[in-house]
Design a protein around this motif. Structure first.
Motif, PDB file in Angstrom:
ATOM      1  N   VAL A   1      50.613  84.948  18.437  1.00  0.00           N
ATOM      2  CA  VAL A   1      51.957  85.377  18.807  1.00  0.00           C
ATOM      3  C   VAL A   1      52.431  86.564  17.972  1.00  0.00           C
ATOM      4  O   VAL A   1      53.187  87.412  18.451  1.00  0.00           O
ATOM      5  CB  VAL A   1      52.954  84.195  18.693  1.00  0.00           C
ATOM      6  CG1 VAL A   1      53.102  83.729  17.251  1.00  0.00           C
ATOM      7  CG2 VAL A   1      54.298  84.566  19.282  1.00  0.00           C
ATOM      8  N   PHE A   2      51.968  86.675  16.708  1.00  0.00           N
ATOM      9  CA  PHE A   2      52.419  87.757  15.836  1.00  0.00           C
ATOM     10  C   PHE A   2      51.587  89.035  15.984  1.00  0.00           C
ATOM     11  O   PHE A   2      52.042  90.118  15.631  1.00  0.00           O
ATOM     12  CB  PHE A   2      52.380  87.315  14.369  1.00  0.00           C
ATOM     13  CG  PHE A   2      53.238  86.127  14.079  1.00  0.00           C
ATOM     14  CD1 PHE A   2      54.604  86.147  14.336  1.00  0.00           C
ATOM     15  CD2 PHE A   2      52.692  84.964  13.561  1.00  0.00           C
ATOM     16  CE1 PHE A   2      55.403  85.045  14.074  1.00  0.00           C
ATOM     17  CE2 PHE A   2      53.485  83.856  13.294  1.00  0.00           C
ATOM     18  CZ  PHE A   2      54.839  83.897  13.555  1.00  0.00           C
ATOM     19  N   THR A   3      50.372  88.901  16.490  1.00  0.00           N
ATOM     20  CA  THR A   3      49.467  90.051  16.544  1.00  0.00           C
ATOM     21  C   THR A   3      49.366  90.680  17.927  1.00  0.00           C
ATOM     22  O   THR A   3      49.133  91.883  18.047  1.00  0.00           O
ATOM     23  CB  THR A   3      48.056  89.635  16.085  1.00  0.00           C
ATOM     24  OG1 THR A   3      47.589  88.541  16.884  1.00  0.00           O
ATOM     25  CG2 THR A   3      48.059  89.221  14.617  1.00  0.00           C
ATOM     26  N   VAL A   4      49.547  89.878  18.978  1.00  0.00           N
ATOM     27  CA  VAL A   4      49.375  90.363  20.349  1.00  0.00           C
ATOM     28  C   VAL A   4      50.352  91.477  20.741  1.00  0.00           C
ATOM     29  O   VAL A   4      49.948  92.453  21.389  1.00  0.00           O
ATOM     30  CB  VAL A   4      49.452  89.177  21.337  1.00  0.00           C
ATOM     31  CG1 VAL A   4      49.866  89.628  22.721  1.00  0.00           C
ATOM     32  CG2 VAL A   4      48.096  88.468  21.401  1.00  0.00           C
ATOM     33  N   PRO A   5      51.647  91.410  20.371  1.00  0.00           N
ATOM     34  CA  PRO A   5      52.562  92.472  20.803  1.00  0.00           C
ATOM     35  C   PRO A   5      52.124  93.877  20.392  1.00  0.00           C
ATOM     36  O   PRO A   5      52.206  94.813  21.201  1.00  0.00           O
ATOM     37  CB  PRO A   5      53.889  92.080  20.144  1.00  0.00           C
ATOM     38  CG  PRO A   5      53.822  90.588  20.039  1.00  0.00           C
ATOM     39  CD  PRO A   5      52.378  90.306  19.713  1.00  0.00           C
ATOM     40  N   ALA A   6      51.649  94.049  19.170  1.00  0.00           N
ATOM     41  CA  ALA A   6      51.198  95.367  18.723  1.00  0.00           C
ATOM     42  C   ALA A   6      49.979  95.828  19.507  1.00  0.00           C
ATOM     43  O   ALA A   6      49.811  97.023  19.771  1.00  0.00           O
ATOM     44  CB  ALA A   6      50.877  95.340  17.228  1.00  0.00           C
ATOM     45  N   SER A   7      49.120  94.878  19.909  1.00  0.00           N
ATOM     46  CA  SER A   7      47.943  95.229  20.710  1.00  0.00           C
ATOM     47  C   SER A   7      48.350  95.692  22.102  1.00  0.00           C
ATOM     48  O   SER A   7      47.815  96.666  22.627  1.00  0.00           O
ATOM     49  CB  SER A   7      46.995  94.031  20.812  1.00  0.00           C
ATOM     50  OG  SER A   7      46.428  93.706  19.567  1.00  0.00           O
ATOM     51  N   LEU A   8      49.302  94.996  22.711  1.00  0.00           N
ATOM     52  CA  LEU A   8      49.771  95.382  24.034  1.00  0.00           C
ATOM     53  C   LEU A   8      50.385  96.777  24.015  1.00  0.00           C
ATOM     54  O   LEU A   8      50.271  97.538  24.978  1.00  0.00           O
ATOM     55  CB  LEU A   8      50.793  94.371  24.551  1.00  0.00           C
ATOM     56  CG  LEU A   8      50.246  93.008  24.969  1.00  0.00           C
ATOM     57  CD1 LEU A   8      51.383  92.024  25.220  1.00  0.00           C
ATOM     58  CD2 LEU A   8      49.368  93.124  26.208  1.00  0.00           C
TER      59      LEU A   8
ATOM     60  N   ARG B   1      54.095  94.113  29.778  1.00  0.00           N
ATOM     61  CA  ARG B   1      53.480  94.978  28.768  1.00  0.00           C
ATOM     62  C   ARG B   1      54.281  96.267  28.607  1.00  0.00           C
ATOM     63  O   ARG B   1      54.546  96.718  27.482  1.00  0.00           O
ATOM     64  CB  ARG B   1      52.038  95.299  29.169  1.00  0.00           C
ATOM     65  CG  ARG B   1      51.299  96.167  28.169  1.00  0.00           C
ATOM     66  CD  ARG B   1      49.883  96.450  28.629  1.00  0.00           C
ATOM     67  NE  ARG B   1      49.095  97.056  27.570  1.00  0.00           N
ATOM     68  CZ  ARG B   1      47.799  97.323  27.655  1.00  0.00           C
ATOM     69  NH1 ARG B   1      47.140  97.032  28.777  1.00  0.00           N
ATOM     70  NH2 ARG B   1      47.147  97.856  26.649  1.00  0.00           N
ATOM     71  N   ASN B   2      54.684  96.877  29.700  1.00  0.00           N
ATOM     72  CA  ASN B   2      55.479  98.110  29.634  1.00  0.00           C
ATOM     73  C   ASN B   2      56.842  97.861  28.999  1.00  0.00           C
ATOM     74  O   ASN B   2      57.360  98.721  28.265  1.00  0.00           O
ATOM     75  CB  ASN B   2      55.643  98.696  31.040  1.00  0.00           C
ATOM     76  CG  ASN B   2      54.347  99.249  31.592  1.00  0.00           C
ATOM     77  OD1 ASN B   2      53.468  99.669  30.842  1.00  0.00           O
ATOM     78  ND2 ASN B   2      54.208  99.258  32.914  1.00  0.00           N
ATOM     79  N   MET B   3      57.429  96.699  29.260  1.00  0.00           N
ATOM     80  CA  MET B   3      58.705  96.350  28.639  1.00  0.00           C
ATOM     81  C   MET B   3      58.547  96.189  27.131  1.00  0.00           C
ATOM     82  O   MET B   3      59.417  96.607  26.348  1.00  0.00           O
ATOM     83  CB  MET B   3      59.255  95.078  29.267  1.00  0.00           C
ATOM     84  CG  MET B   3      59.671  95.251  30.725  1.00  0.00           C
ATOM     85  SD  MET B   3      59.967  93.674  31.586  1.00  0.00           S
ATOM     86  CE  MET B   3      61.419  93.096  30.748  1.00  0.00           C
ATOM     87  N   ILE B   4      57.442  95.585  26.709  1.00  0.00           N
ATOM     88  CA  ILE B   4      57.180  95.422  25.273  1.00  0.00           C
ATOM     89  C   ILE B   4      57.012  96.781  24.600  1.00  0.00           C
ATOM     90  O   ILE B   4      57.541  97.023  23.507  1.00  0.00           O
ATOM     91  CB  ILE B   4      55.932  94.540  25.062  1.00  0.00           C
ATOM     92  CG1 ILE B   4      56.250  93.095  25.444  1.00  0.00           C
ATOM     93  CG2 ILE B   4      55.438  94.616  23.618  1.00  0.00           C
ATOM     94  CD1 ILE B   4      55.046  92.178  25.474  1.00  0.00           C
ATOM     95  N   LYS B   5      56.294  97.693  25.247  1.00  0.00           N
ATOM     96  CA  LYS B   5      56.146  99.048  24.702  1.00  0.00           C
ATOM     97  C   LYS B   5      57.509  99.713  24.519  1.00  0.00           C
ATOM     98  O   LYS B   5      57.773 100.347  23.495  1.00  0.00           O
ATOM     99  CB  LYS B   5      55.280  99.894  25.640  1.00  0.00           C
ATOM    100  CG  LYS B   5      53.812  99.548  25.655  1.00  0.00           C
ATOM    101  CD  LYS B   5      53.057 100.477  26.603  1.00  0.00           C
ATOM    102  CE  LYS B   5      51.575 100.174  26.626  1.00  0.00           C
ATOM    103  NZ  LYS B   5      50.843 101.068  27.555  1.00  0.00           N
ATOM    104  N   GLU B   6      58.372  99.568  25.517  1.00  0.00           N
ATOM    105  CA  GLU B   6      59.692 100.189  25.448  1.00  0.00           C
ATOM    106  C   GLU B   6      60.541  99.565  24.351  1.00  0.00           C
ATOM    107  O   GLU B   6      61.305 100.267  23.659  1.00  0.00           O
ATOM    108  CB  GLU B   6      60.393 100.055  26.803  1.00  0.00           C
ATOM    109  CG  GLU B   6      61.666 100.877  26.920  1.00  0.00           C
ATOM    110  CD  GLU B   6      61.440 102.357  26.661  1.00  0.00           C
ATOM    111  OE1 GLU B   6      62.308 102.958  25.977  1.00  0.00           O
ATOM    112  OE2 GLU B   6      60.413 102.900  27.106  1.00  0.00           O
ATOM    113  N   GLU B   7      60.417  98.267  24.158  1.00  0.00           N
ATOM    114  CA  GLU B   7      61.167  97.597  23.088  1.00  0.00           C
ATOM    115  C   GLU B   7      60.715  98.081  21.711  1.00  0.00           C
ATOM    116  O   GLU B   7      61.549  98.266  20.815  1.00  0.00           O
ATOM    117  CB  GLU B   7      60.997  96.086  23.204  1.00  0.00           C
ATOM    118  CG  GLU B   7      61.750  95.487  24.390  1.00  0.00           C
ATOM    119  CD  GLU B   7      61.433  94.027  24.641  1.00  0.00           C
ATOM    120  OE1 GLU B   7      61.979  93.472  25.611  1.00  0.00           O
ATOM    121  OE2 GLU B   7      60.643  93.444  23.864  1.00  0.00           O
TER     122      GLU B   7
END
Length: 437
Positions: A378-385, A329-335
């Protein structure tokens, strides 16, 4: 303005059941902060909308209005069609509205109300918006008060908005976007920039995440996405490619974190303080009251996620599962932070394709072990995280035949902007409705 409110948002004069037996007929002693803000502004709460149980499992039935209307928004036609069906038993040929805020999306799409409140944990507002052909907005985490929202996964949950047009959606956004001292997760965004009237998108850079070209993306959605890119490019926006490498790991991280938090949050429903209480007579140390109550009160999907969440929180598995999920989750935020150094806003599909039928979900679940229904997230979860604002705009359609009628299944595109910059989603979305010469 007539408003529908999702069944997990507290209201003093209407049941707040979360579509679960464990809260059947339960009425909250107070209004959620967002409901109070709407009432103070003169909005009329016309009723509570159906939802997945506690936002995570089938309750049903809610049908996508496209199942009843032949490319029409005639409410009388919808009522006449539904009166001739047995709505207590889903028919396999009917289209689903998506979840968990499918009831709110369906109510807006059927013109029963102008807008509705939902909740979005991993796409629960945005996916139904795409399936039903309405606007669906998830704010930055902390933008809308969560006071009065029954928690599913506290670090992911947000109140969301569904609207029949962009202006009604923006009106609700303005009414409920307010700092709330009753909510410990509420953020004061008062210093953030406001919406701007733009003649074009000159100076705005649109990022296209390359990892969102996933296997299984339908040809119709791919064309819709391509047309959306061209539309914004014709509006003088600059288009750039961006990368979010951990998109492939987002679903695994999300379901681990969400299940763990759900396990903790739902522990309060034990039959002792409020809600359903089991009447089983054999209440012993082996079979206590709360065990019977939770077995009778929770549906199979909720029970499954509680079990999964309890497992990943155990000392023996915490680091291997929950710890790694948090790292991802933290890696996704940084990306996302890196992407927003190159682009002002991202444009992605909202779903893999158009709304499936009941039979389509059953077949896929049986073939793929019951996990395929999660793949659309798959398209909506990254923004939620990452806690980012995201807006789904109805933009395309897939032609299909249903009951010997030709139908247009709605398709939606998703705009994702930087944390706190919610207004930019609305600014850019306006250009999907404009003809650019």
């Amino acid at each position: 303005m007539p408003i529908a409110v999702k069944g997990n948002i507290s209201t003093v004069n209407l049941p707040t059941t979360c579509s679960s037996n464990i809260l059947r007929d339960w009425v909250s002693p107070y209004d959620a902060s967002v409901v109070k803000l709407l009432k103070d502004a003169g909005a009329i709460i016309i009723g509570k909308s159906n939802m997945d149980e506690f936002g995570m499992g089938a309750y049903g039935p809610t049908y996508n209005p496209v199942s009843f209307l032949n490319n029409s928004t005639n409410t009388d036609s919808l009522k006449n069609e539904t009166s001739n069906r047995d709505l207590d038993t889903p028919t396999d040929d009917m289209f689903v509205p998506g979840g968990s805020s499918g009831g709110s999306a369906a109510a807006v799409a059927a013109n029963f109300c102008l807008s509705a409140l939902g909740s979005d944990t991993g796409g629960s507002v945005r996916l139904p918006a795409s399936y039903c052909g309405v606007y669906g907005f998830k704010p930055s985490y902390g933008r809308f008060s969560r006071y009065g929202l029954v928690s599913y996964a506290s670090s992911l949950d947000t109140i969301g908005i569904l609207g029949n047009n962009l202006e009604n959606t923006k009106t609700l956004y303005d009414l409920i976007s307010s700092f709330d001292p009753n909510d410990a997760t509420s953020v004061d965004f008062s210093s953030q920039s406001c919406s701007q009237e733009r003649k074009d998108l000159e100076g705005i850079t649109i990022g296209i995440p390359q990892e969102y070209y996933v296997d299984g993306l339908s040809q119709e959605m791919l064309e819709c996405w391509s047309n959306g890119i061209k539309k914004l490019e014709n509006s003088k926006a600059k288009i750039v490619k961006v990368s979010l490498p951990n998109t492939v790991n987002a679903l695994s991280s999300y379901y681990c974190i969400a299940s763990a938090e759900a396990s903790s949050n739902l522990a309060r429903f034990d039959g002792i303080r409020f809600g359903k209480r089991s009447e089983q007579p054999d209440l012993t140390e082996k079979h206590p009251l709360y065990s019977h109550t939770r077995t009778e009160g929770f549906g199979p999907e909720v029970q499954k996620r509680i079990m999964l969440g309890t497992f990943v929180l155990e000392a023996s598995s915490y680091e291997s599962y929950f710890g790694k999920a948090t790292m991802i989750r933290n890696m996704i935020k940084e990306e996302f932070r890196t992407c927003f150094q190159k682009a002002d806003i991202l444009l992605t599909p909202a779903t893999i394709g158009g709304a499936p039928t009941v039979s389509g979900i059953k077949i896929n679940s049986n073939l793929e072990g019951g996990v395929s229904e999660y793949a659309n997230d798959v398209f909506t979860v990254p923004a939620s995280l990452a806690g980012l604002p995201a807006l789904v705009v109805p933009f395309g359609a897939k032609k299909t035949t249903f009951n010997n009628r030709e139908l247009q299944l709605p398709l939606g595109l998703q705009l994702i902007s930087e944390f706190g910059n919610d207004e930019l989603c609305f600014d850019v979305a306006r250009f999907f409705n404009k003809t650019i010469l």
